[in-house]
Design a protein around this motif. Structure first.
Motif, mmCIF file in Angstrom:
data_model
loop_
_atom_site.group_PDB
_atom_site.id
_atom_site.type_symbol
_atom_site.label_atom_id
_atom_site.label_comp_id
_atom_site.label_asym_id
_atom_site.label_seq_id
_atom_site.Cartn_x
_atom_site.Cartn_y
_atom_site.Cartn_z
ATOM 1 N N VAL A 79 27.091 28.646 12.439
ATOM 2 C CA VAL A 79 28.224 29.548 12.566
ATOM 3 C C VAL A 79 27.788 30.929 12.132
ATOM 4 C CG1 VAL A 79 30.567 30.016 11.828
ATOM 5 C CG2 VAL A 79 29.792 27.664 12.044
ATOM 6 N N THR A 80 28.092 31.931 12.916
ATOM 7 C CA THR A 80 27.751 33.299 12.546
ATOM 8 C C THR A 80 28.983 34.161 12.601
ATOM 9 O OG1 THR A 80 27.259 34.044 14.783
ATOM 10 C CG2 THR A 80 25.451 33.033 13.552
ATOM 11 N N ARG A 81 28.867 35.355 12.083
ATOM 12 C CA ARG A 81 29.975 36.289 12.032
ATOM 13 C C ARG A 81 29.759 37.436 12.993
ATOM 14 N NH1 ARG A 81 34.867 36.082 9.483
ATOM 15 N NH2 ARG A 81 35.647 38.148 9.086
ATOM 16 N N PHE A 82 28.617 37.450 13.680
ATOM 17 C CA PHE A 82 28.253 38.646 14.418
ATOM 18 C C PHE A 82 29.227 38.895 15.548
ATOM 19 C CE2 PHE A 82 23.540 37.741 13.334
ATOM 20 C CZ PHE A 82 23.816 38.030 12.015
ATOM 21 N N SER A 83 29.918 39.992 15.507
ATOM 22 C CA SER A 83 30.804 40.404 16.582
ATOM 23 C C SER A 83 29.958 41.132 17.611
ATOM 24 C CB SER A 83 31.886 41.336 16.041
ATOM 25 O OG SER A 83 32.626 40.696 15.049
ATOM 26 N N VAL A 84 29.713 40.493 18.762
ATOM 27 C CA VAL A 84 28.794 41.069 19.736
ATOM 28 C C VAL A 84 29.560 42.072 20.577
ATOM 29 C CG1 VAL A 84 27.126 40.532 21.536
ATOM 30 C CG2 VAL A 84 27.579 38.880 19.732
ATOM 31 N N VAL A 101 38.692 39.320 -3.904
ATOM 32 C CA VAL A 101 39.046 38.263 -2.953
ATOM 33 C C VAL A 101 37.759 37.675 -2.381
ATOM 34 C CG1 VAL A 101 39.311 39.890 -1.014
ATOM 35 C CG2 VAL A 101 40.399 37.642 -0.898
ATOM 36 N N VAL A 102 37.758 36.357 -2.231
ATOM 37 C CA VAL A 102 36.663 35.629 -1.591
ATOM 38 C C VAL A 102 37.262 34.820 -0.449
ATOM 39 C CG1 VAL A 102 35.029 33.724 -1.878
ATOM 40 C CG2 VAL A 102 35.144 35.529 -3.594
ATOM 41 N N VAL A 103 36.628 34.909 0.728
ATOM 42 C CA VAL A 103 37.116 34.194 1.908
ATOM 43 C C VAL A 103 36.092 33.120 2.270
ATOM 44 C CG1 VAL A 103 37.924 34.382 4.289
ATOM 45 C CG2 VAL A 103 38.262 36.301 2.702
ATOM 46 N N LEU A 104 36.430 31.863 2.027
ATOM 47 C CA LEU A 104 35.529 30.755 2.323
ATOM 48 C C LEU A 104 35.502 30.533 3.837
ATOM 49 C CD1 LEU A 104 36.638 28.243 -0.482
ATOM 50 C CD2 LEU A 104 35.049 30.182 -0.630
ATOM 51 N N SER A 105 34.295 30.566 4.410
ATOM 52 C CA SER A 105 34.139 30.587 5.864
ATOM 53 C C SER A 105 33.160 29.488 6.312
ATOM 54 C CB SER A 105 33.583 31.941 6.292
ATOM 55 O OG SER A 105 34.355 33.013 5.762
ATOM 56 N N PHE A 106 33.543 28.571 7.223
ATOM 57 C CA PHE A 106 34.697 28.568 8.102
ATOM 58 C C PHE A 106 35.288 27.162 8.186
ATOM 59 C CE2 PHE A 106 32.054 31.986 9.913
ATOM 60 C CZ PHE A 106 32.963 33.030 9.944
ATOM 61 N N VAL A 107 36.588 27.089 8.509
ATOM 62 C CA VAL A 107 37.261 25.845 8.878
ATOM 63 C C VAL A 107 37.290 25.771 10.399
ATOM 64 C CG1 VAL A 107 39.425 24.547 8.785
ATOM 65 C CG2 VAL A 107 38.698 25.914 6.805
ATOM 66 N N ASN A 108 36.904 24.620 10.957
ATOM 67 C CA ASN A 108 36.959 24.423 12.402
ATOM 68 C C ASN A 108 38.408 24.138 12.805
ATOM 69 O OD1 ASN A 108 37.079 22.916 14.939
ATOM 70 N ND2 ASN A 108 34.855 22.790 14.838
ATOM 71 N N GLY A 128 37.932 29.532 11.954
ATOM 72 C CA GLY A 128 37.302 30.018 13.173
ATOM 73 C C GLY A 128 35.861 30.429 12.997
ATOM 74 N N GLY A 129 35.577 31.707 13.296
ATOM 75 C CA GLY A 129 34.204 32.167 13.420
ATOM 76 C C GLY A 129 33.773 32.048 14.869
ATOM 77 N N ILE A 130 32.790 32.838 15.266
ATOM 78 C CA ILE A 130 32.458 32.927 16.691
ATOM 79 C C ILE A 130 31.975 31.601 17.268
ATOM 80 C CG2 ILE A 130 30.068 33.701 16.390
ATOM 81 C CD1 ILE A 130 30.701 35.731 18.710
ATOM 82 N N THR A 131 31.303 30.769 16.477
ATOM 83 C CA THR A 131 30.835 29.485 16.988
ATOM 84 C C THR A 131 31.991 28.548 17.311
ATOM 85 O OG1 THR A 131 28.726 29.687 15.856
ATOM 86 C CG2 THR A 131 29.408 27.473 16.432
ATOM 87 N N GLU A 152 42.919 33.147 6.787
ATOM 88 C CA GLU A 152 42.457 34.209 7.680
ATOM 89 C C GLU A 152 42.274 33.633 9.081
ATOM 90 O OE1 GLU A 152 38.920 37.059 6.877
ATOM 91 O OE2 GLU A 152 38.089 35.441 8.114
ATOM 92 N N ILE A 153 42.770 34.346 10.082
ATOM 93 C CA ILE A 153 42.592 33.973 11.489
ATOM 94 C C ILE A 153 41.351 34.689 12.016
ATOM 95 C CG2 ILE A 153 43.578 34.098 13.808
ATOM 96 C CD1 ILE A 153 46.369 34.311 12.378
ATOM 97 N N ASP A 154 40.326 33.926 12.378
ATOM 98 C CA ASP A 154 39.117 34.510 12.973
ATOM 99 C C ASP A 154 38.905 33.862 14.339
ATOM 100 O OD1 ASP A 154 36.753 35.701 13.604
ATOM 101 O OD2 ASP A 154 35.596 34.873 11.939
ATOM 102 N N TYR A 155 39.591 34.404 15.331
ATOM 103 C CA TYR A 155 39.592 33.877 16.699
ATOM 104 C C TYR A 155 38.896 34.906 17.576
ATOM 105 C CZ TYR A 155 41.784 32.191 21.119
ATOM 106 O OH TYR A 155 42.036 31.726 22.395
ATOM 107 N N GLU A 156 37.640 34.624 17.963
ATOM 108 C CA GLU A 156 36.807 35.641 18.598
ATOM 109 C C GLU A 156 36.663 35.422 20.100
ATOM 110 O OE1 GLU A 156 33.371 36.922 16.365
ATOM 111 O OE2 GLU A 156 34.190 36.098 14.495
ATOM 112 N N ASN A 157 37.801 35.267 20.773
ATOM 113 C CA ASN A 157 37.820 35.191 22.231
ATOM 114 C C ASN A 157 38.158 36.579 22.760
ATOM 115 O OD1 ASN A 157 38.560 34.917 24.960
ATOM 116 N ND2 ASN A 157 39.240 32.803 24.670
#
Length: 361
Positions: free
Chosen positions: A3-8, A75-82, A123-126, A158-163
């Motif tokens: 899982v990565t965070r890179f916003s391409v 604040v700490v954001v534990l990343s990621f939940v599928n 979420g997360g990009i993966t 946190e909502i991380d939906y990278e569509n």
């Protein structure tokens, strides 16, 4: 694939700092209110095993102690939940009822006992495809399960939906509605489970559909639904001028887009930078004096509203990412602890711990 965070991003407009709109000469610099880090655990953001807490502390003590006993972040954001595993309640080698086994009460309490707010990122990009599948099945049920998870651990979401091409906004609205039915918006910040945020791209030109919808419907100052957005890191550490140009896009909006992206109030988002990137530990981690956060700090604290909001200054900074954000590359584990960068920045910017009630306009 980790899982990565890179916003391409499709492209990033590089604008000289001098070309940006001038900030108000009379407005006082806004204090940093959000000063935090995403946390990937020691397995590239899967959190697939239960941690020994003595070992966890040795790897992460810099987060809770900048060298003088005060935490480096609020604040700490534990990343990621599928999202699909959460919806289906999957139990397997790395998950229990859809939640990574490493995201447990012991880890949450490690931070909250020191005044640090904890959130879980879904979420997360993966996991973009899994967001699509989960929202197609039932965005409302996913929102209910996210709310129940927040209640169980005493955390925000946190909502991380990278569509970027075709996000399911109807399903995402159902998710938000269901979550807010369980945990109504709380401007005071007193209820940690009421904290609900969304990730957007560094600027307005990637994740535009989610950006437009969130800005128009969830991040208004008159009727807020989400607490704030995080403008994520781009695909590599930006220069100071590129970072502020990206963030300025959120302040300005994109009136020529269809539908238009409205301006976003400075008090409704944070800017993000890397602390560990590929093979390099960034100055953000170890050398505040030479960091992009130092170079952009005044801009972040003084950025003027441009059509939304009344107060100057973004909410603060978020950093990607603590411990081990990828299977290859550097970590923030000692000797790479980030007291000299994030910790020094917390002192320089007087980042409050615990996080105070956030500015609303």
């Amino acid at each position: 694939m980790p899982v990565t965070r890179f916003s391409v991003a499709a492209s990033l407009l590089v604008v000289a700092a001098a070309a940006l709109p001038a900030q108000s000469a009379t407005a006082a610099a806004a204090p940093m209110q959000v000063y935090g880090a995403w946390h990937c655990g020691n397995d590239a953001c899967t959190w697939a095993k239960v941690r020994d807490m003595a070992e966890f502390d040795a790897a992460n003590h810099w987060l809770v102690d900048r060298g003088d006993g005060r935490p480096s972040v609020n604040v700490v954001v534990l990343s990621f939940v599928n999202p699909l595993r959460l919806l289906n309640g999957t139990t397997d080698a790395g998950d229990a009822a859809g939640v990574p086994v490493g995201m447990n009460q012991q880890v949450v309490d490690y931070f909250t006992a020191r005044g640090i707010r904890v959130m879980l990122s879904i979420g997360g990009i993966t996991y973009t495809g899994d967001w699509d599948s989960a929202l197609a099945q039932s965005g409302g049920l996913l929102g209910q399960k996210a709310a129940a998870l927040a209640s169980k651990l005493g955390v925000g979401i946190e909502i991380d939906y990278e569509n970027s091409s075709s996000p399911n906004l109807t399903g995402l609205q159902a998710f938000v509605d269901a979550y807010r039915s369980a945990h109504p918006y709380d401007a005071s910040g007193a209820d940690p489970t009421a904290r609900l945020t969304v990730d957007v791209a560094a600027g307005d030109r990637w994740l535009s559909g989610i950006d437009q919808y969130a800005t128009a419907h969830w991040l208004t100052t008159g009727n807020p639904v989400l607490d704030y957005a995080n403008a994520m890191v781009p695909n590599k550490q930006p220069s100071a001028s590129t970072a502020t140009a990206n963030w300025q896009e959120h302040l300005d909006g994109k009136p020529t887009y269809s539908p238009p992206i409205p301006p976003l109030a400075p008090a409704k988002f944070t800017g993000s930078l890397y602390i560990a990137e590929g093979s390099q530990v960034r100055p953000e981690c170890t050398d505040f004096a030479n960091s992009v956060q130092r170079a952009t700090g005044s801009w972040v604290q003084n950025a003027a509203p441009n059509g939304a909001g009344t107060s100057a200054g973004l909410l603060g900074f978020m950093f990607w990412a603590a411990e081990k954000p990828s299977t290859r590359g550097v970590t923030t584990v000692p000797p790479n602890g980030c007291t000299g960068g994030v910790g020094a920045g917390a002192t320089a910017f007087s980042a409050p711990v615990p996080m105070p009630p956030l500015r609303q306009s």
